[in-house]
Every structure is written in structure tokens, then in C-alpha cells.
Design a protein around this motif. Structure first.
Motif, PDB file in Angstrom:
ATOM      1  N   SER A 199     -50.506 -19.605  10.555  1.00  0.00           N
ATOM      2  CA  SER A 199     -49.346 -18.727  10.757  1.00  0.00           C
ATOM      3  C   SER A 199     -48.156 -19.554  11.228  1.00  0.00           C
ATOM      4  O   SER A 199     -47.015 -19.345  10.804  1.00  0.00           O
ATOM      5  CB  SER A 199     -49.685 -17.664  11.804  1.00  0.00           C
ATOM      6  OG  SER A 199     -50.813 -16.947  11.386  1.00  0.00           O
ATOM      7  N   MET A 200     -48.448 -20.524  12.103  1.00  0.00           N
ATOM      8  CA  MET A 200     -47.386 -21.382  12.630  1.00  0.00           C
ATOM      9  C   MET A 200     -46.736 -22.183  11.497  1.00  0.00           C
ATOM     10  O   MET A 200     -45.510 -22.276  11.392  1.00  0.00           O
ATOM     11  CB  MET A 200     -48.017 -22.329  13.653  1.00  0.00           C
ATOM     12  CG  MET A 200     -47.059 -23.176  14.421  1.00  0.00           C
ATOM     13  SD  MET A 200     -48.029 -24.278  15.463  1.00  0.00           S
ATOM     14  CE  MET A 200     -46.800 -24.735  16.663  1.00  0.00           C
ATOM     15  N   LEU A 201     -47.566 -22.721  10.610  1.00  0.00           N
ATOM     16  CA  LEU A 201     -47.041 -23.507   9.485  1.00  0.00           C
ATOM     17  C   LEU A 201     -46.230 -22.617   8.535  1.00  0.00           C
ATOM     18  O   LEU A 201     -45.190 -23.021   8.018  1.00  0.00           O
ATOM     19  CB  LEU A 201     -48.208 -24.175   8.730  1.00  0.00           C
ATOM     20  CG  LEU A 201     -47.806 -25.099   7.589  1.00  0.00           C
ATOM     21  CD1 LEU A 201     -46.928 -26.252   8.078  1.00  0.00           C
ATOM     22  CD2 LEU A 201     -49.049 -25.662   6.894  1.00  0.00           C
ATOM     23  N   ALA A 202     -46.691 -21.381   8.340  1.00  0.00           N
ATOM     24  CA  ALA A 202     -45.965 -20.442   7.471  1.00  0.00           C
ATOM     25  C   ALA A 202     -44.594 -20.140   8.069  1.00  0.00           C
ATOM     26  O   ALA A 202     -43.573 -20.171   7.370  1.00  0.00           O
ATOM     27  CB  ALA A 202     -46.764 -19.149   7.315  1.00  0.00           C
ATOM     28  N   GLY A 203     -44.571 -19.855   9.373  1.00  0.00           N
ATOM     29  CA  GLY A 203     -43.298 -19.533  10.041  1.00  0.00           C
ATOM     30  C   GLY A 203     -42.333 -20.698   9.938  1.00  0.00           C
ATOM     31  O   GLY A 203     -41.140 -20.513   9.646  1.00  0.00           O
ATOM     32  N   PHE A 204     -42.843 -21.903  10.157  1.00  0.00           N
ATOM     33  CA  PHE A 204     -41.979 -23.092  10.082  1.00  0.00           C
ATOM     34  C   PHE A 204     -41.438 -23.270   8.665  1.00  0.00           C
ATOM     35  O   PHE A 204     -40.230 -23.379   8.453  1.00  0.00           O
ATOM     36  CB  PHE A 204     -42.755 -24.355  10.510  1.00  0.00           C
ATOM     37  CG  PHE A 204     -41.908 -25.596  10.489  1.00  0.00           C
ATOM     38  CD1 PHE A 204     -41.263 -26.018  11.647  1.00  0.00           C
ATOM     39  CD2 PHE A 204     -41.702 -26.324   9.315  1.00  0.00           C
ATOM     40  CE1 PHE A 204     -40.442 -27.150  11.637  1.00  0.00           C
ATOM     41  CE2 PHE A 204     -40.881 -27.439   9.286  1.00  0.00           C
ATOM     42  CZ  PHE A 204     -40.260 -27.862  10.459  1.00  0.00           C
ATOM     43  N   THR A 205     -42.335 -23.286   7.685  1.00  0.00           N
ATOM     44  CA  THR A 205     -41.921 -23.647   6.320  1.00  0.00           C
ATOM     45  C   THR A 205     -41.031 -22.569   5.702  1.00  0.00           C
ATOM     46  O   THR A 205     -40.043 -22.887   5.033  1.00  0.00           O
ATOM     47  CB  THR A 205     -43.160 -23.913   5.442  1.00  0.00           C
ATOM     48  OG1 THR A 205     -44.045 -24.774   6.160  1.00  0.00           O
ATOM     49  CG2 THR A 205     -42.785 -24.578   4.135  1.00  0.00           C
ATOM     50  N   GLY A 206     -41.386 -21.308   5.938  1.00  0.00           N
ATOM     51  CA  GLY A 206     -40.571 -20.218   5.396  1.00  0.00           C
ATOM     52  C   GLY A 206     -39.157 -20.285   5.955  1.00  0.00           C
ATOM     53  O   GLY A 206     -38.168 -20.154   5.210  1.00  0.00           O
ATOM     54  N   TYR A 210     -37.703 -22.929   7.302  1.00  0.00           N
ATOM     55  CA  TYR A 210     -37.051 -24.179   6.873  1.00  0.00           C
ATOM     56  C   TYR A 210     -36.501 -24.038   5.451  1.00  0.00           C
ATOM     57  O   TYR A 210     -35.387 -24.492   5.157  1.00  0.00           O
ATOM     58  CB  TYR A 210     -38.029 -25.359   6.950  1.00  0.00           C
ATOM     59  CG  TYR A 210     -37.319 -26.678   6.861  1.00  0.00           C
ATOM     60  CD1 TYR A 210     -36.848 -27.309   8.019  1.00  0.00           C
ATOM     61  CD2 TYR A 210     -37.052 -27.269   5.630  1.00  0.00           C
ATOM     62  CE1 TYR A 210     -36.147 -28.509   7.942  1.00  0.00           C
ATOM     63  CE2 TYR A 210     -36.346 -28.458   5.543  1.00  0.00           C
ATOM     64  CZ  TYR A 210     -35.899 -29.078   6.704  1.00  0.00           C
ATOM     65  OH  TYR A 210     -35.197 -30.253   6.629  1.00  0.00           O
ATOM     66  N   ALA A 211     -37.265 -23.378   4.592  1.00  0.00           N
ATOM     67  CA  ALA A 211     -36.813 -23.199   3.207  1.00  0.00           C
ATOM     68  C   ALA A 211     -35.498 -22.422   3.188  1.00  0.00           C
ATOM     69  O   ALA A 211     -34.623 -22.678   2.365  1.00  0.00           O
ATOM     70  CB  ALA A 211     -37.873 -22.458   2.400  1.00  0.00           C
ATOM     71  N   ALA A 212     -35.350 -21.488   4.126  1.00  0.00           N
ATOM     72  CA  ALA A 212     -34.158 -20.636   4.138  1.00  0.00           C
ATOM     73  C   ALA A 212     -32.997 -21.269   4.903  1.00  0.00           C
ATOM     74  O   ALA A 212     -31.838 -20.974   4.598  1.00  0.00           O
ATOM     75  CB  ALA A 212     -34.505 -19.281   4.754  1.00  0.00           C
ATOM     76  N   THR A 213     -33.286 -22.135   5.914  1.00  0.00           N
ATOM     77  CA  THR A 213     -32.210 -22.585   6.820  1.00  0.00           C
ATOM     78  C   THR A 213     -32.019 -24.104   6.903  1.00  0.00           C
ATOM     79  O   THR A 213     -30.976 -24.568   7.364  1.00  0.00           O
ATOM     80  CB  THR A 213     -32.499 -22.110   8.264  1.00  0.00           C
ATOM     81  OG1 THR A 213     -33.704 -22.774   8.714  1.00  0.00           O
ATOM     82  CG2 THR A 213     -32.681 -20.607   8.348  1.00  0.00           C
ATOM     83  N   HIS A 214     -33.062 -24.861   6.599  1.00  0.00           N
ATOM     84  CA  HIS A 214     -33.064 -26.319   6.829  1.00  0.00           C
ATOM     85  C   HIS A 214     -32.810 -26.662   8.290  1.00  0.00           C
ATOM     86  O   HIS A 214     -32.323 -27.746   8.608  1.00  0.00           O
ATOM     87  CB  HIS A 214     -32.066 -27.043   5.911  1.00  0.00           C
ATOM     88  CG  HIS A 214     -32.585 -27.172   4.530  1.00  0.00           C
ATOM     89  ND1 HIS A 214     -32.444 -26.186   3.584  1.00  0.00           N
ATOM     90  CD2 HIS A 214     -33.316 -28.142   3.932  1.00  0.00           C
ATOM     91  CE1 HIS A 214     -33.038 -26.550   2.474  1.00  0.00           C
ATOM     92  NE2 HIS A 214     -33.601 -27.721   2.661  1.00  0.00           N
ATOM     93  N   ASP A 215     -33.143 -25.757   9.205  1.00  0.00           N
ATOM     94  CA  ASP A 215     -32.929 -25.981  10.632  1.00  0.00           C
ATOM     95  C   ASP A 215     -34.300 -26.167  11.297  1.00  0.00           C
ATOM     96  O   ASP A 215     -35.059 -25.197  11.448  1.00  0.00           O
ATOM     97  CB  ASP A 215     -32.199 -24.745  11.206  1.00  0.00           C
ATOM     98  CG  ASP A 215     -32.000 -24.839  12.717  1.00  0.00           C
ATOM     99  OD1 ASP A 215     -32.699 -25.642  13.367  1.00  0.00           O
ATOM    100  OD2 ASP A 215     -31.152 -24.100  13.238  1.00  0.00           O
ATOM    101  N   TYR A 254     -39.702 -20.058  14.980  1.00  0.00           N
ATOM    102  CA  TYR A 254     -40.356 -19.001  14.210  1.00  0.00           C
ATOM    103  C   TYR A 254     -41.841 -19.305  14.037  1.00  0.00           C
ATOM    104  O   TYR A 254     -42.696 -18.421  14.097  1.00  0.00           O
ATOM    105  CB  TYR A 254     -39.670 -18.840  12.831  1.00  0.00           C
ATOM    106  CG  TYR A 254     -39.524 -17.383  12.495  1.00  0.00           C
ATOM    107  CD1 TYR A 254     -38.378 -16.680  12.854  1.00  0.00           C
ATOM    108  CD2 TYR A 254     -40.568 -16.695  11.885  1.00  0.00           C
ATOM    109  CE1 TYR A 254     -38.276 -15.328  12.601  1.00  0.00           C
ATOM    110  CE2 TYR A 254     -40.469 -15.335  11.628  1.00  0.00           C
ATOM    111  CZ  TYR A 254     -39.321 -14.670  11.990  1.00  0.00           C
ATOM    112  OH  TYR A 254     -39.230 -13.324  11.747  1.00  0.00           O
ATOM    113  N   GLY A 255     -42.142 -20.599  13.859  1.00  0.00           N
ATOM    114  CA  GLY A 255     -43.538 -21.018  13.729  1.00  0.00           C
ATOM    115  C   GLY A 255     -44.332 -20.672  14.975  1.00  0.00           C
ATOM    116  O   GLY A 255     -45.445 -20.122  14.898  1.00  0.00           O
ATOM    117  N   LEU A 256     -43.759 -20.967  16.133  1.00  0.00           N
ATOM    118  CA  LEU A 256     -44.446 -20.658  17.398  1.00  0.00           C
ATOM    119  C   LEU A 256     -44.680 -19.156  17.536  1.00  0.00           C
ATOM    120  O   LEU A 256     -45.757 -18.710  17.968  1.00  0.00           O
ATOM    121  CB  LEU A 256     -43.602 -21.149  18.585  1.00  0.00           C
ATOM    122  CG  LEU A 256     -43.556 -22.672  18.775  1.00  0.00           C
ATOM    123  CD1 LEU A 256     -42.336 -23.063  19.583  1.00  0.00           C
ATOM    124  CD2 LEU A 256     -44.823 -23.189  19.442  1.00  0.00           C
TER     125      LEU A 256
END
Ligand SMILES: Nc1ncnc2c1ncn2[C@@H]1O[C@H](COP(=O)(O)OP(=O)(O)O)[C@@H](O)[C@H]1O
Ligand SMILES: O=P(O)(O)OC[C@H]1O[C@](O)(COP(=O)(O)O)[C@@H](O)[C@@H]1O
Length: 303
Positions: A250-257, A259-264, A271-273
Motif C-alpha cells: 500500500s505504501m509503494l502504491a501511495g508513493f508511486t501513484g 509521484y506519477a501525478a506530481t513528481h514531488d 501519501y505512501g505512509l
């Protein structure tokens, strides 16, 4: 588009009992079956959050049918390569302690492998591929590395959540993010990591070896994000833990999703946490509502 790769999906058979009596008959009051496998969990969270994604991998037999039916029910887009052998069943025992029994996985034939690899020809430079979980023993341990070459040829980004040699071998290819937990990080270097400073030092090593972002999960102790120039840390919010299986995914999904939208990277870590803890506080993978409830409790500091 985000693609998740689960080479070795599973039915996660979750069993709850007050006390496990080894060597005796244990009668179970509560059992659940979930479609499991790390990439599948990632896809379930991405879908919850409205990030367009498709789950890839291998599925076979009655167990495989159960997994694909459940994914369709959950609204997770998927394109699994059919195999003749059976998808595995992983047993998750929740007694005084959490014990996991993860099977080795099915035989994949050369023709099944070839059919799967061909899917990578259609990737484009705006795609992100997330490789998660173990490689079935019938595939070479270098399989992720080989697939990454295909992803790179298409100019797409990729994340890797696996362990040991399979993870170390991918670092030189510069993955967008890797997500070991603190125990997996310690095992990679055959060391004990008993302080946050030590975790940061070894997280840095993964950055020096090539990873763009290293997100280290630490279960109830929160997480750390190490980048080329920064290190961020957050404690975990308090809550009642129901089932921590899939928290890392879930953490990896939150991070990658994100990041794909914001590059932040910091917003993505945050969000990952929230996704990781929200899943730990849920019986199954977290819902969007639960994630949004947890999000305001995440406090990140530079470390
Ligand atoms: N008991 C918990 N309480 C609060 N948050 C948790 C708990 N367990 C996991 N989390 C959150 O989920 C993230 C991933 O969990 P972790 O168990 O470390 O991953 P993995 O499943 O890969 O081992 C953690 O970094 C933390 O943010
Ligand atoms: O591929 P592996 O390493 O055997 O792990 C598979 C297991 O990992 C899970 O995806 C859970 O992962 P995490 O608890 O590490 O987030 C289960 O659903 C599945 O049974």
C-alpha cells in the motif's frame, strides 16, 4: 499508465485464532480469502485512489480463477498471462504473533514466459511499471533485471519491491523507487540496523548504488525516504492494527501513484505512509476513505 507486475500471485488465506497450539488440532472461528501478491495489492490501492493501472503477471488453475474473479469484482483492471499450473495459496496465521507461510509458486513454461514478455513491447515513455514480490522458482532470478531492460528500451520508469540479490541486481539500472523494509535492508548488507542513523546510512548506500528514491518501511515505527540530497522521516500514526499484510504494498502504491501525478517525492512519501498505516488499521487493503482519515496524522521531518 501504471502497470503492476506480480509474477507470483496468491490466494492469501488469513486465519485468526487466539492461540496457535503447535502439534494439535486448532479449530478456526474466522478465516478470510483475499487475492494476494504484492503487485496485486499495489493495484488494488491504485484503483481505490483513482490512478489508472493494470495488473500483470501469471495466473492458473482454480486458485488463479478465484484471484481474477475477485480482481474483476474489485474493479481492478488486469491482463494476466494464463498458465497451466496452479497459482499458490499463502497462509497468514494471526495468533499471538503473525506468521506467514508463502509457497514457492507454480511452474511457468517457456511459452507462457514468452507470452508475458511480449506485453512489454507496448509500453511507452509515460508509463511506470511496478515490480513487486518474489520470482517463482521456475523463472530465472535475473527475470526482473531482464524485464527492466525491456522497460528501459521503451523509456518508461519502474519501481522495484523485492529482496536480496534480485533487488541488488536492479539498482545499477536506476529504479525510480525501491521499498525494502528495515529487516530486508539489514539482510541485504548482512548487518543489524538498530538506530535510525544506521538505517539512513544503509538507505544512502542503495542511493549510491543507483536507486533514485529509497523508501524504507518500518512497520509500527513509520518510514524513511532517502534521496540523492535529502533524508525524510516520519513516525507512524497511532491506531488499532487489524492486519498488516499488504501495508508495504500500500505504501509503494501511495508513493508511486502520487509521484506519477506530481513528481514531488515528499508528497509521495506522505501519501505512501498514509496508505501503509491505513492498511495496517484495516482488515483488508485500505479504502480511500480510511487513507484520507489517516493522511492528516502524517508528520514528515527532514532527518
Ligand atoms: N503497526 C502499524 N502501525 C502504524 N503504521 C503501520 C503499522 N504497520 C505498518 N505501518 C505503515 O505501513 C508501512 C509499511 O509497513 P511494513 O510492515 O514496514 O511493510 P512490509 O509489509 O513491506 O514489511 C510502514 O512504513 C508504516 O508506515
Ligand atoms: O511474493 P512474496 O514475497 O512471496 O510475497 C507475497 C505475499 O506478499 C503480500 O503481497 C503481502 O506483502 P507485504 O505484507 O510485504 O506488503 C501477500 O499478499 C502475499 O501473500
Amino acid at each position: 499508465m501504471i502497470y503492476t507486475v506480480t509474477l507470483n500471485p496468491s490466494i492469501d488465506y488469513v486465519v485468526q485464532l487466539p492461540e496457535l497450539k503447535l502439534g494439535e488440532v486448532n479449530r478456526l472461528k474466522t478465516t478470510y480469502k483475499f487475492p494476494g501478491g504484492k503487485g496485486i495489492n499495489v493495484s488494488r490501492i491504485l484503483s481505490q485512489l483513482g490512478h489508472q493501472n493494470q495488473a500483470w503477471g501469471f495466473l492458473g488453475g482454480l486458485t488463479g480463477k478465484f484471484v481474477s474473479q475477485q480482481l474483476t469484482k474489485l474493479g481492478v483492471a488486469n491482463r494476466f498471462t494464463p498458465i497451466a499450473d496452479d497459482t499458490r495459496i499463502n497462509v497468514k496465521l494471526k495468533a499471538e504473533q503473525e506468521t506467514e507461510l508463502n509457497a514457492a509458486g507454480p511452474q511457468i513454461t517457456p511459452a507462457e514466459k514468452q507470452a508475458f514478455v511480449e506485453q512489454f513491447e507496448h509500453l511507452t515513455a509515460t508509463d511506470i511499471v511496478i515490480f513487486s514480490g518474489s520470482v517463482p522458482s521456475s523463472l530465472p532470478q535475473s527475470f526482473y533485471f531482464d524485464l527492466i531492460q525491456k522497460v528501459k528500451e521503451r523509456g518508461a520508469e519502474y519501481a522495484v519491491d523485492t529482496t536480496g540479490e534480485a533487488l541488488l541486481k536492479t539498482l545499477v539500472t536506476k529504479p525510480l523507487v525501491v521499498k525494502p523494509n528495515n529487516h530486508e535492508l539489514a539482510d541485504l548488507f548482512d548487518v543489524e540496523l538498530s538506530s535510525l542513523e544506521a538505517i539512513k546510512t544503509y538507505g544512502r548506500k542503495l542511493v549510491q548504488m543507483g536507486a533514485q528514491h529509497v523508501m524504507i518501511s518500518m512497520a509500527g515505527d513509520g518510514g524513511m525516504l532517502v534521496t540523492k540530497d535529502h533524508c525524510y522521516r516520519s513516525a507512524a500514526p497511532k491506531g488499532t492494527v487489524q492486519n498488516s499484510v499488504g501495508a508495504g504494498d500500500s505504501m509503494l502504491a501511495g508513493f508511486t501513484g502520487t509521484y506519477a501525478a506530481t513528481h514531488d517525492p515528499v508528497a509521495s512519501f506522505r501519501y505512501g505512509l498514509a496508505c501503509g498505516s491505513a492498511t495496517a488499521f484495516s482488515a483488508d487493503i485500505a479504502t480511500k476513505k480510511k487513507i484520507e482519515e489517516v493522511l492528516p496524522q502524517i508528520k514528515i521531518e527532514e532527518f
